[in-house]
Enzyme design. Sequence first.
Site, PDB file in Angstrom:
ATOM      1  N   GLU A  50      72.516  46.510  10.634  1.00  0.00           N
ATOM      2  CA  GLU A  50      71.071  45.584  11.032  1.00  0.00           C
ATOM      3  C   GLU A  50      70.499  46.238   9.998  1.00  0.00           C
ATOM      4  O   GLU A  50      69.559  47.312  10.699  1.00  0.00           O
ATOM      5  CB  GLU A  50      71.539  45.747  12.381  1.00  0.00           C
ATOM      6  CG  GLU A  50      72.425  44.679  13.173  1.00  0.00           C
ATOM      7  CD  GLU A  50      72.405  44.312  14.662  1.00  0.00           C
ATOM      8  OE1 GLU A  50      71.934  45.050  15.260  1.00  0.00           O
ATOM      9  OE2 GLU A  50      73.147  43.504  14.950  1.00  0.00           O
TER      10      GLU A  50
ATOM     11  N   GLU B 126      80.124  41.538  15.089  1.00  0.00           N
ATOM     12  CA  GLU B 126      78.925  42.292  16.187  1.00  0.00           C
ATOM     13  C   GLU B 126      79.773  40.233  16.794  1.00  0.00           C
ATOM     14  O   GLU B 126      78.414  39.935  16.156  1.00  0.00           O
ATOM     15  CB  GLU B 126      77.794  42.646  16.133  1.00  0.00           C
ATOM     16  CG  GLU B 126      78.152  44.236  15.797  1.00  0.00           C
ATOM     17  CD  GLU B 126      77.224  44.718  16.442  1.00  0.00           C
ATOM     18  OE1 GLU B 126      76.783  44.679  17.264  1.00  0.00           O
ATOM     19  OE2 GLU B 126      77.059  45.597  15.372  1.00  0.00           O
TER      20      GLU B 126
END
Length: 461
Positions: free
Chosen positions: A164, A361
């Site tokens: 991220e 995720e």
Amino acid sequence: MREFSKAFLWGAAASAPQTEGHSLENGKSASTWDEWFKLAPKKFHEHQGPKDTSNVYEMYHEDIQRMKELGMNSYRTSIAWTRLLPDGRTINPEGAAFYQSYFAELKANGVEPIINLFHFDLPWWLMEKGGWETRESVEAFAFYAKTAFELFGDTVKYWTTFNEPLVHIECGYLYGYHYPAIVDFKRAVQVGYHTLMAHVRAVEEFRKLQIEEGKIGLILNISPAYPKSQSEEDLKAKELADLFNTNSFLDPVVHGEIPGKLIDVIKENGLAPITEKQDRLLIQENTVDFIGLNYYQPRRVQAPEISHVPAEMPSDFYVPYDKPDKRINPYRGWEIYPEALFDVAMMMKEQYGNIPWYVSENGMGVAEEERFRDENGMIQDEYRIDFIKEHLRELHKGIQEGSNCFGYHTWTFVDCWSWLNGYRNRYGFYRVDIENNFKRTLKKSGLWYKTLIEQHGFSDK
Ligand code: BG6
């Protein structure tokens, strides 16, 4: 029956700083999290800091047996830069031995390690020099990446550079949630650019080493933008939201080019970063083998009523739209919208050359889960099972439409520490009892996941 291929990767994800514990021990130096906790402990939920994480440093042997027991065939975690190279140049032998043993043991137990290099934990020594704002960070990261590939490349075949990348940029330089909590759009763009170049240089180092069967990728948080209406203004807000949050990284790492439109918007608003001549070619020549996408929630947007020209914040391009009938996870405040996963699967197929990708995720954080313990002490987390099922249903649809998705990882395996939220919201298949030596107890969702893996899918009645 929603069936997935036999080769599908099933597993879970975590990160070094959120699970290892021992954060200032065994030769590890401080990261920004260790220092920030020292400087401002009150910012952290119940003063739970980075040193109090789930003690995987000592407990990985048992945890790997637990993974095996659930039938997981893959697991992602990260290396702490500060554990492997405490001063940025010198290998910490104890840290290297720990990771070597951890990764080899995963592998020996049939759990493919997917190893990430950066999960928000910048070394403090680098932060003191200006962190991702300085070009020096790019070469420092490339050296760290090369060191990790050389040390562990025989064991680890799946590598990712950043988890991220947008998060440390926006939380650190726009919204105040991560150190250094600066609010400055132009500096955020520079941090973003150096992050991209650090990724690209790491990929270059990886290619040079020609690791047998080795693959390298990037993990991005994906929140596809949905406009409030079909008005021209809202559609433009959606386009800009995707440009800044999705295409900004996916285009260069997959297609080898920063979107021209993004460059124009950045220049028009006086936000252009400092670059170097060779960067464009480096980006072009160092694309990835696969992508990981962390999906939790969609991004509902609308056009801003007032915009500054030049822009001072992303909110000058798009603002959140609070959809009245949305479903929400009240503990985390995030919208639940599984349908987006189908849209993401189609985006990967249609806009990104159907590159191999996986859900790196997906999960549901819930507070005070001990409320749901049954008489045997097992947490009956039906809500988590439903959440995963709903998302897998959409993913399955996307795969049937031809999207090249090769796996699904939940966040997370054992409950872990969550940055400023500490241990408030729990995501794991195992409950971690922080008052009782981090004892692990299986939740109902863990049992369900085991059956799912055994059957390569689930029955959808
Ligand atoms: C992801 C991060 O964005 O979401 C993790 O990669 C994080 O580090 C997870 O823990 C869940 O979010 P949170 O803020 O509830 O911990």
